[in-house]
Design a protein around this motif. Structure first.
Motif, PDB file in Angstrom:
ATOM      1  N   ILE A  63      43.227  32.094  32.873  1.00 44.60           N
ATOM      2  CA  ILE A  63      43.808  33.211  33.613  1.00 44.60           C
ATOM      3  C   ILE A  63      45.337  33.175  33.548  1.00 44.60           C
ATOM      4  O   ILE A  63      45.982  34.185  33.290  1.00 44.60           O
ATOM      5  CB  ILE A  63      43.360  33.168  35.092  1.00 44.60           C
ATOM      6  N   ARG A 101      44.371  39.597  35.568  1.00 43.37           N
ATOM      7  CA  ARG A 101      43.277  38.644  35.341  1.00 43.37           C
ATOM      8  C   ARG A 101      42.829  37.990  36.645  1.00 43.37           C
ATOM      9  O   ARG A 101      41.631  37.791  36.867  1.00 43.37           O
ATOM     10  CB  ARG A 101      43.704  37.599  34.307  1.00 43.37           C
ATOM     11  N   GLU A 150      40.740  40.606  38.408  1.00 38.88           N
ATOM     12  CA  GLU A 150      39.429  40.774  37.760  1.00 38.88           C
ATOM     13  C   GLU A 150      38.473  39.636  38.109  1.00 38.88           C
ATOM     14  O   GLU A 150      37.274  39.844  38.232  1.00 38.88           O
ATOM     15  CB  GLU A 150      39.591  40.848  36.238  1.00 38.88           C
ATOM     16  N   ARG A 151      39.012  38.434  38.258  1.00 35.44           N
ATOM     17  CA  ARG A 151      38.165  37.272  38.564  1.00 35.44           C
ATOM     18  C   ARG A 151      38.116  36.984  40.066  1.00 35.44           C
ATOM     19  O   ARG A 151      37.679  35.927  40.482  1.00 35.44           O
ATOM     20  CB  ARG A 151      38.662  36.071  37.785  1.00 35.44           C
TER      21      ARG A 151
END
Length: 145
Positions: free
Chosen positions: A80, A104, A107-108
């Motif tokens: 990430i 990122r 998104e995670r």
């Protein structure tokens, strides 16, 4: 407050609305009581925003919190953020988060819905568990959420 729903202007109004929310808690959405609960939650949110503002959490603290809560290590952030050196620089505030890192992380789910890649300084963690009824979690009677 069991009668007509009115704006919350005073501490007394606020406390009465909280009691009414407790009475209505568990009402099904779309029913008269469920609609009343939603309206009261919205009024409570507006009152609290003006009287008890809460700043969004610091993005670095949010990342550290997620790592701790999920039992992860800094190494889990490599894909990430980048290298272990870069991760350490970010977590020690020697390097800022880039827009790509923020995306990122979002998104995670390291950063919540309020994380806006266009405004990296305002990134935070969302607290609304049910998008169809935002704000209700904050007003849940103790032990019911």
């Amino acid at each position: 407050m069991a009668g007509e729903v009115r704006p919350i202007r005073t501490k007394r109004d606020y406390e009465a609305a909280l009691k009414e929310v407790e009475r209505l808690w568990g009402a099904k959405a779309g029913t008269h009581d469920g609609d009343r609960l939603d309206v009261l939650a919205t009024l409570l949110d507006a009152y609290e925003a003006g009287h008890y503002p809460i700043d969004p959490p610091d993005p670095i603290e949010a990342i550290k919190f997620r790592i701790e809560q999920q039992g992860l290590t800094q190494r889990d952030l490599e894909e990430i953020i980048g290298t272990r050196t870069r991760i350490a620089e970010v977590l020690n505030r020697k390097r800022g988060l880039s827009v790509g890192m923020i995306r990122r992380l979002h998104e995670r789910r390291y950063l919540g819905r309020s994380a806006d890649p266009a405004e990296p300084k305002k990134c935070g963690v969302s607290s609304a568990p049910d998008p169809s009824r935002p704000g209700l979690a904050r007003h849940a009677p103790a032990g019911r959420w």
